[in-house]
Design an enzyme around this catalytic site. Structure first.
Site, PDB file in Angstrom:
ATOM      1  N   GLU A 151       6.471  -3.112   2.089  1.00 34.27           N
ATOM      2  CA  GLU A 151       6.075  -1.990   1.243  1.00 34.27           C
ATOM      3  C   GLU A 151       5.544  -0.824   2.071  1.00 34.27           C
ATOM      4  OE1 GLU A 151       7.091  -2.160  -1.695  1.00 34.27           O
ATOM      5  OE2 GLU A 151       6.251  -0.315  -2.523  1.00 34.27           O
TER       6      GLU A 151
ATOM      7  N   GLU B 116       7.968   7.602   1.257  1.00 41.38           N
ATOM      8  CA  GLU B 116       7.406   8.517   0.255  1.00 41.38           C
ATOM      9  C   GLU B 116       6.742   9.708   0.951  1.00 41.38           C
ATOM     10  OE1 GLU B 116       4.871   6.526  -2.567  1.00 41.38           O
ATOM     11  OE2 GLU B 116       4.739   8.279  -3.881  1.00 41.38           O
TER      12      GLU B 116
ATOM     13  N   GLU C 211      -1.881   0.415  -4.980  1.00 43.28           N
ATOM     14  CA  GLU C 211      -1.190   0.530  -6.277  1.00 43.28           C
ATOM     15  C   GLU C 211       0.224  -0.056  -6.166  1.00 43.28           C
ATOM     16  OE1 GLU C 211       0.027   4.590  -7.336  1.00 43.28           O
ATOM     17  OE2 GLU C 211       1.796   3.488  -7.962  1.00 43.28           O
ATOM     18  N   HIS C 212       0.925   0.291  -5.078  1.00 42.22           N
ATOM     19  CA  HIS C 212       2.260  -0.291  -4.873  1.00 42.22           C
ATOM     20  C   HIS C 212       2.181  -1.809  -4.735  1.00 42.22           C
ATOM     21  CE1 HIS C 212       5.111   3.143  -3.711  1.00 42.22           C
ATOM     22  NE2 HIS C 212       4.016   3.732  -4.162  1.00 42.22           N
TER      23      HIS C 212
ATOM     24  N   HIS D 236      -3.473   4.363  -2.915  1.00 42.03           N
ATOM     25  CA  HIS D 236      -2.088   4.514  -3.362  1.00 42.03           C
ATOM     26  C   HIS D 236      -1.207   3.355  -2.876  1.00 42.03           C
ATOM     27  CE1 HIS D 236       2.022   5.994  -2.383  1.00 42.03           C
ATOM     28  NE2 HIS D 236       1.993   6.251  -3.671  1.00 42.03           N
TER      29      HIS D 236
END
Lengths: 412, 410
Positions: B119, B126, B50-51, B47
């Protein structure tokens, strides 16, 4: 692109029928708007519209609750009942060949609902469960808390209502609200998809032609001074929501207002996402959106972030809102226009998007905009128009509502 | 509708369904990797990666990536599941070459340390965001308990600890291993020209490294069993999940599974609806299958006032036992099939709907079926098929997980 096939018919009782024929699809979607949204809730019973919307489908015409549900399911109906500030909206999508049968059922739902006494308590319980559930959804909660302080009554209400208001409901109160609000004048039936217009028109006249008109007018908003606030809650993130005035949907400046929001939040290259998330890593979610009611528009800003970084997040957000008036580049506006154009074209691929859009055009503008008209408005968007709009609606007097462990200082 | 496939020399698979009446085209790069492919020391890397794909390439800075997507008005995003990481965009047909150029470029990211560090803060936000969302937390805990030592129980986001400790070099090693051409399916649906599309993809991706990549621990599980209550302070509603086994994504029984779970727990007219939602006993209730490669799960869930948590669980357990013993009625079967047919047709009217559907079919079953074939397969589900499904995947052989105020579930 082929010419749009948009049709309109006004019934003698004031109800409006709208349709768009889409040649490339096999489905159809209907939207039925009745002017009975939550701003009409009696002052001592907030939540009435929501409870009524759920009661409507619990038996109508010749069918009890189970029979009605089964009839809709057997027609493959994707259905939804929602309550907005002004309307109760019933929507249903299905294979186009099932549309006439679905319209027959919905005529029963809005004109001949049973509203059975013994269904009220279960529906009240559902509404109370939904209010409880909001406590576990801080993102939704902070927006509702913002709107309740920003908008004047009765616009400051929401569809959930209040625990006291829902508990105070009686079968008689529900029937009275239904009798007062469920009238043909102001009702809108909008259908998009593989529809047969002449047959639809005949059917609508048969189903709704003798529905009495004459609902009471919209309540007028009262004078109000918005208030900022902090709501204490022991959460991992602090929720930040803010609002300030903008142009409404019906205003010639509407696309300039959308343009301003687009420059801030139109895509991942827009200013809020770039400055708050991409450069500083302050949050996962940050956005601005445009909210419209008949006489006013509002820009809403949102972010959620860990408490120790919440003040910085709010400062950077507000800084970006205020910096807008200092200049907007052509490249930024080109990006906003590209996004608006894409969504306009893609709307033509969705029967529910088209039916919903026609209904809201009619509700707010009393006409249906063509793709060409919207395209022309998008093409005409320039930095100068957005800056002129910002002089009319400057970013100041922000209403800020936060929810989390610590209060924040609103930058001036 | 015309369907096409092509495989590049490096093993990258291209598939597409052309829909001439569509007004747009959708493109997706489906990378067959996700949280189930992670070891504990890199939990959350799929995940996070992906960012990072949006943070720039040798040709584009992070801002350039976003600017280039936005300049063509693309509707674009990405998501990570237990076993797929998907980068997708829908555009007006004239922008298809431009969007392929961007998507193919970001699939070869720079993974710059400075961007990685910034990030990482977004990912930690999140994780915190979901910690404030009990409905999501309930799912993570339920999957972890149900799957026990099966890697499908891994959380997609990872934990504050695992993400904090993750290094850029660990991510790069994972990327090099998993993002090789044979592990990627490029899919298009909508208004586009197939030969031109193949040429575009070949030009942009033909030089990508090849490699051998697989997936460990492909096995079914019946779940850990038991009743587990996780008490959580500062929550208001009680979330309860009842998990049992289900068919793998490639199993022909998935059609029976969809029809059955719709009859048991759809939003309208299902058993859960009539027994829990209609009488106002819950905030929401539902039932569905979650199919993955080699392994599936059936999940029944509800959320409600904690005071009614135990009683509602007893109702759900009775419904599941009834269904297991007697199946569903002919009327329920017809009703569910009618709903499925309408949803398939409506979902297929937008290129993005077809994109997901044809990609899943290809990734899991190596096959293509058009909308009418797909409908015919649902239509073929009869009561006998429901019975054999239940015999193979008993819906009442369950693991129960509660998350919310209650320290004990009845």
């Amino acid at each position: 692109m082929a010419e749009q096939q948009i049709f309109r018919h006004t019934l003698s009782n004031g109800m409006t029928l709208l349709a768009e024929r889409m040649d490339h699809v096999r489905s159809a979607t209907m939207y039925l708007l009745v002017p009975a949204g939550f701003t009409h809730d009696p002052a001592d019973r907030p939540g009435t519209a929501t409870v009524l919307s759920e009661m409507l489908i619990r038996g109508a015409g010749d069918r009890d609750s189970k029979e009605l549900s089964l009839a809709l399911d057997n027609l493959g109906t994707d259905r939804n009942e929602s309550v907005g500030p002004f309307n109760i909206v019933l929507s249903a999508g299905t294979l186009a060949r099932n549309l006439p049968a679905i319209l027959d059922l919905y005529a029963d739902v809005v004109r001949r609902p049973h509203l059975p006494d013994d269904e009220l308590e279960p529906v009240q319980n559902l509404a109370l469960e939904d209010i409880l559930g909001l406590e576990d959804s801080p993102q939704e909660k902070v927006i509702l808390e913002l709107k309740s302080r920003y908008y004047p009554p009765p616009l400051n209400r929401n569809r959930y209502g209040t625990v006291e208001g829902i508990q105070a409901l009686t079968p008689a109160a529900i029937r009275q609200y239904y009798g007062d609000r469920f009238r043909a004048s102001g009702a809108i039936l909008s259908v998009a998809g593989a529809v047969d217009w002449p047959a639809l028109k005949v059917q609508a006249e048969r189903l709704f032609g003798d529905w009495p008109g004459g609902a009471t007018p919209e309540p007028a908003p009262v004078a109000h001074v918005p208030k900022s606030a902090h709501i204490q809650k022991d959460t991992q993130q602090t929720q930040i929501a803010l609002a300030f005035p903008s142009a409404p949907f019906s205003d010639p400046d509407y696309y300039a207002a959308r343009g301003a929001v687009g420059v801030l939040s139109g895509g991942m290259s827009a200013r809020l996402f770039t400055e708050v998330r991409e450069k500083r890593g302050l949050c996962y979610s940050v956005y601005a959106s445009h909210d419209t009611v008949k006489d006013r528009g509002t820009v809403i800003g949102y972010s959620g972030t860990r408490t120790d970084r919440a003040q910085q997040t709010l400062d950077v957000m507000v800084g970006e809102f205020k910096r807008l008036k200092d200049g907007i580049t052509t490249d930024e506006v080109d990006r906003v226009r590209a996004a608006l154009k894409t969504s306009l074209v893609m709307q033509q691929e969705s029967t529910s998007a088209r039916a919903g859009s026609m209904a809201s055009d009619w509700f707010y503008l009393n006409r249906v905009r063509t793709v060409e008209e919207v395209q022309a408005a998008i093409d005409g968007l320039t930095p100068a128009k957005i800056l002129a709009h910002l002089e009319r609606f400057p970013v100041r007097d922000l209403t800020v509502v936060t929810l989390g462990p610590d209060a924040l200082t609103v930058p001036v | 509708m015309p369907f096409h496939t092509h495989r590049l020399l490096n093993g990258l698979q291209i598939i597409g369904e052309t829909i001439p009446s569509a007004r747009s085209a959708a493109v997706g790069f489906f990378v067959k990797t996700g949280s189930r492919d992670e070891s504990a020391d890199v939990a959350g890397v799929s995940h996070f990666l992906e960012h990072m794909l949006f943070k720039g390439t040798p040709r584009r800075s992070a801002l350039d990536v976003n600017l280039d997507f936005d300049r063509i008005g693309a509707n674009y995003n990405a998501y990570t599941s237990e076993e797929n990481t998907v980068y997708y965009a829908a555009v007006l047909p004239e922008f298809l070459p431009a969007v392929v150029d961007i998507l193919a470029d970001i699939l070869r990211p720079s993974l710059r340390t400075e961007d990685f560090d910034t990030e990482k803060q977004v990912i930690l936000e999140e994780i915190k965001m979901y910690e404030d969302a009990p409905g999501s937390m309930a799912w993570d805990h339920a999957k972890r308990i149900y799957f026990a030592d099966h890697p499908l129980g891994n959380t997609i986001l990872g934990s504050m600890e695992s993400v904090s400790a993750l290094t850029r070099d660990q991510m790069k090693a994972y990327y090099d291993r998993r993002y090789v051409a044979p592990n990627i399916v490029v899919t298009a649906a909508g208004n586009f020209d197939w030969p031109a599309f193949v040429k575009l993809i070949d030009g942009a991706c033909g030089h990508w490294p090849t490699g051998t990549v697989g997936r460990d621990h492909l096995r079914e599980t019946v779940g850990a069993g038991g009743v587990h209550a996780i008490a959580k302070e500062n929550t208001t509603q009680q979330n309860v999940l009842v998990l049992s086994s289900g068919p793998p994504a490639e199993s022909p029984l998935r059609y029976a599974a969809s029809v059955l779970t719709m009859a048991v727990g759809d939003d309208t007219g299902s058993r859960l609806y009539w027994e829990l939602v209609d009488p106002g006993l819950v905030e929401s209730a539902g039932c569905g299958t979650d199919t993955s490669q080699g392994c599936g799960m059936t999940a029944t869930s509800f959320s409600c006032d904690p005071e009614q948590g135990a009683e509602n669980l007893a109702i759900v357990q009775r419904i599941l036992a009834d269904v297991q013993r007697d199946g569903i009625t002919a009327e329920e079967l017809t009703q569910a099939k009618n709903k499925v047919a309408s949803r398939i047709v409506r979902g297929a009217e937008r290129p993005m709907g077809r994109l997901r559907s044809i990609a899943a079919s290809w990734i899991y079953c190596d096959e293509y079926s058009d909308v009418d074939q797909e409908m015919a397969r649902f239509d073929a589900v009869d009561l006998a098929a429901i019975r054999s499904y239940l015999d193979k995947y008993p819906i009442d052989a369950a693991t129960v997980v509660g998350y919310g105020p209650l320290a004990k579930l009845g």
